[in-house]
Design a protein around this motif. Structure first.
Motif, PDB file in Angstrom:
ATOM      1  N   VAL A 155       0.856  -1.192   0.000  1.00 52.06           N
ATOM      2  CA  VAL A 155       0.000   0.000   0.000  1.00 52.06           C
ATOM      3  C   VAL A 155       0.890   1.240   0.000  1.00 52.06           C
ATOM      4  CG1 VAL A 155      -1.819   1.296   1.164  1.00 52.06           C
ATOM      5  CG2 VAL A 155      -1.812  -1.215   1.257  1.00 52.06           C
ATOM      6  N   PRO A 156       0.864   2.026  -1.087  1.00 56.60           N
ATOM      7  CA  PRO A 156       1.734   3.205  -1.165  1.00 56.60           C
ATOM      8  C   PRO A 156       1.172   4.378  -0.385  1.00 56.60           C
ATOM      9  CG  PRO A 156       0.381   3.097  -3.126  1.00 56.60           C
ATOM     10  CD  PRO A 156       0.050   1.865  -2.309  1.00 56.60           C
ATOM     11  N   ALA A 157       2.027   5.364  -0.151  1.00 60.10           N
ATOM     12  CA  ALA A 157       1.577   6.570   0.535  1.00 60.10           C
ATOM     13  C   ALA A 157       2.319   7.777  -0.008  1.00 60.10           C
ATOM     14  CB  ALA A 157       1.806   6.458   2.039  1.00 60.10           C
ATOM     15  N   LEU A 158       1.618   8.898  -0.049  1.00 56.52           N
ATOM     16  CA  LEU A 158       2.230  10.200  -0.247  1.00 56.52           C
ATOM     17  C   LEU A 158       2.238  10.876   1.114  1.00 56.52           C
ATOM     18  CD1 LEU A 158       3.308  12.315  -2.320  1.00 56.52           C
ATOM     19  CD2 LEU A 158       0.973  13.237  -2.379  1.00 56.52           C
ATOM     20  N   THR A 159       3.427  11.242   1.587  1.00 51.41           N
ATOM     21  CA  THR A 159       3.520  11.898   2.886  1.00 51.41           C
ATOM     22  C   THR A 159       3.045  13.333   2.743  1.00 51.41           C
ATOM     23  OG1 THR A 159       5.373  10.503   3.567  1.00 51.41           O
ATOM     24  CG2 THR A 159       5.073  12.569   4.751  1.00 51.41           C
ATOM     25  N   THR A 160       1.912  13.655   3.357  1.00 50.86           N
ATOM     26  CA  THR A 160       1.274  14.954   3.146  1.00 50.86           C
ATOM     27  C   THR A 160       1.434  15.905   4.327  1.00 50.86           C
ATOM     28  OG1 THR A 160      -0.829  14.012   3.911  1.00 50.86           O
ATOM     29  CG2 THR A 160      -0.406  14.016   1.528  1.00 50.86           C
ATOM     30  N   SER A 161       1.974  15.429   5.447  1.00 53.80           N
ATOM     31  CA  SER A 161       2.247  16.348   6.555  1.00 53.80           C
ATOM     32  C   SER A 161       3.410  15.822   7.381  1.00 53.80           C
ATOM     33  CB  SER A 161       1.011  16.538   7.448  1.00 53.80           C
ATOM     34  OG  SER A 161       0.713  15.363   8.173  1.00 53.80           O
ATOM     35  N   LEU A 162       4.150  16.753   7.944  1.00 52.48           N
ATOM     36  CA  LEU A 162       5.253  16.452   8.845  1.00 52.48           C
ATOM     37  C   LEU A 162       5.094  17.311  10.090  1.00 52.48           C
ATOM     38  CD1 LEU A 162       8.210  16.767   6.303  1.00 52.48           C
ATOM     39  CD2 LEU A 162       7.277  14.619   7.155  1.00 52.48           C
ATOM     40  N   ARG A 163       5.352  16.741  11.235  1.00 53.39           N
ATOM     41  CA  ARG A 163       5.354  17.566  12.431  1.00 53.39           C
ATOM     42  C   ARG A 163       6.617  18.422  12.473  1.00 53.39           C
ATOM     43  NH1 ARG A 163       3.207  13.656  17.298  1.00 53.39           N
ATOM     44  NH2 ARG A 163       4.947  12.356  16.636  1.00 53.39           N
ATOM     45  N   GLY A 164       6.488  19.588  13.082  1.00 51.75           N
ATOM     46  CA  GLY A 164       7.647  20.433  13.315  1.00 51.75           C
ATOM     47  C   GLY A 164       8.433  19.941  14.520  1.00 51.75           C
ATOM     48  N   LEU A 165       9.491  20.668  14.865  1.00 51.62           N
ATOM     49  CA  LEU A 165      10.390  20.197  15.925  1.00 51.62           C
ATOM     50  C   LEU A 165      11.006  21.380  16.658  1.00 51.62           C
ATOM     51  CD1 LEU A 165      12.179  17.949  17.276  1.00 51.62           C
ATOM     52  CD2 LEU A 165      13.809  18.362  15.424  1.00 51.62           C
TER      53      LEU A 165
END
Length: 474
Positions: free
Chosen positions: A214-224
């Motif tokens: 099952v593929p995915a497009l990473t659409t959000s990242l948390r900040g740091l």
């Protein structure tokens, strides 16, 4: 989940000419054996951008990548590095194929440096000798990120073999050489070579798919944000038998301070940290427990869906403490202690505001009047993709077509700090975050591996995406 516009393997009409899915699939498959061999050759090079390791191996890694790109017929291939005044950067490979008139330029990012192998006794195979077993390729960097490099190389190779001069999209390779060391000169590199790297679309091949198949497009990242807490209660250490009772030692008070960071349910309890969401996909608890290896008896922290807790809420971890080890302990009340905290921020959270909120919380929760200070560290912005944008829609179509299943629009609990630099310096570019990993790839850990079936699909998906951009750019 997002339904692809077409998931069958046949020509797909997209404008003036079709994207011939079958032809690209045949081209990818015809070269897959050599593509995997190239991954193995890259894995064999222990290019580690940490000071304790031989920089000659990193240089060899960069030159090997450059040769792979030259093999595509590109002549504008350079190995570049910069200094930020404190650190001499790792060697990055930059190569360009100019765009035909009216066609977009795509920047293909990956990194050729790898994590150290760690404890050799934990590996079931040699970390720098790629080994195939049960449909996976084991070795340090096999998934993170040597396969990301080869996804870029192999997809362009298939496109050129299939389309020749009809493929007019401009392509710029940017294969970094210090990502696993924290990309210390990344910002300086972008500023120095901004025109060289300018693009309409940026594909970052350094993330993961939803699961095998099952593929995915990473659409959000948390900040740091991170920082160091320093707590002091005494001018110097004193005998615990003579003075213990009226006084609590620094590690004990540090533990009390740390305990204020979460409420009884395990939610972060710092005022001013925000949440986003909600997530549109389900991450079953049993899957999370398996993927994370959490012990069966451990209760999960927080409330709401697992996906929201991972992608859309803040998370705070204590990642280091300075106190004596058990082996060096003595019967003394320790005067001071230090702790480093790492806080992941929800999309939409301003890192500066988050840092201020954390400092305010620490200042207002000093236990028993202890002298407490907070030294701010790094900070990085969160990221969110506009999935209605043309490039994101093309990527979702390509992923669904290559895997012949619906792709997932997935957040990521972690952060890729340099994405914020790309966003700031190339504000007009659409950024797509893809990858070749899966939940069992174990990047950074012993027994890192690449699922070869998903890797083939990742190569095809990128070829399809670039082909679609070629048509859309007419």
């Amino acid at each position: 989940m997002t339904s692809p516009s077409d998931s069958g393997h046949h020509p797909v009409a997209t404008g003036a000419q079709p994207v011939d899915v079958d032809a690209l699939a045949r081209a990818v498959d015809a070269r897959m054996g050599q593509t995997i061999t190239s991954v193995k050759e890259l894995v064999a090079i222990p290019g580690i951008a940490w000071e304790a390791f031989d920089p000659a191996e990193l240089a060899t890694s960069a030159e090997t990548v450059a040769e792979l790109i030259r093999g595509l017929g590109l002549t504008d291939v350079q190995i570049l590095s910069v200094s930020n005044g404190e650190t001499e950067g790792g060697p990055a490979v930059v190569a360009r194929r100019p765009a035909a008139p009216g066609k977009p330029t795509v920047l293909l990012y990956a990194h050729h440096d790898v994590q150290p192998p760690g404890d050799p006794t934990l590996w079931k195979t040699e970390p720098f000798a790629a080994t195939e077993k049960d449909g996976r390729l084991f070795g340090r960097g096999a998934a993170d990120d040597k396969a990301g490099i080869m996804a870029h190389v192999a997809s362009l190779e298939a496109l050129l073999a299939t389309m020749g001069e009809e493929f007019g999209v401009g392509v710029t390779f940017f294969i970094e050489g210090e990502e696993e060391a924290g990309s210390p000169t990344f910002r300086t590199f972008l500023e120095t070579h901004q025109e060289l790297l300018r693009a309409d679309i940026i594909i970052v091949a350094d993330s993961a798919n939803w699961k095998v198949g099952v593929p995915a497009l990473t659409t959000s990242l948390r900040g740091l944000v991170d920082g160091v807490i320093e707590l002091r209660v005494l001018e110097h250490a004193v005998h615990s038998g003579m003075f213990g009772g009226p006084l609590l030692d620094a590690p004990t008070l540090m533990a009390r301070l740390i305990s204020t960071f979460h409420d009884d349910a395990g939610e972060v309890a710092i005022k001013g940290l925000v949440s986003a969401g909600p997530a549109t996909v389900d991450y079953p608890e049993e899957d999370f427990r398996r993927d994370s290896s959490v012990l069966e008896s451990v209760q999960l922290a927080g409330t709401g869906s697992i996906a929201d807790r991972l992608w859309n809420k803040p998370a705070l971890s204590v990642i280091g403490m300075d106190v004596p080890s058990v082996a060096l302990s003595s019967n003394t009340l320790l005067p001071s202690a230090r702790a480093k905290i790492s806080v992941r921020l929800a999309p939409g959270q301003d890192p500066d505001a988050a840092m201020e909120a954390i400092a305010a919380h620490i200042g207002s929760h000093a236990p028993f009047g202890a002298d407490v200070s907070f030294v701010p560290g790094e900070r990085g912005n969160a990221f969110a993709t506009d999935t209605n944008a043309s490039a994101a829609q093309a990527a979702l179509w390509a992923l669904g077509t290559a895997w012949n299943t619906q792709p997932v629009e997935a957040g990521m609990g972690g952060s890729i700090p340099f994405i914020a630099d790309l966003t700031e310096l190339f504000p007009q570019a659409q950024i797509l975050i893809t990858g070749v990993e899966d939940p069992d790839s174990r990047a950074h850990s012993a027994n890192e591996s690449l699922h070869l079936g998903d890797f083939r699909n990742a190569v095809l998906a990128e070829a399809l995406l670039l082909a679609r951009l070629n048509v859309a750019g007419q």
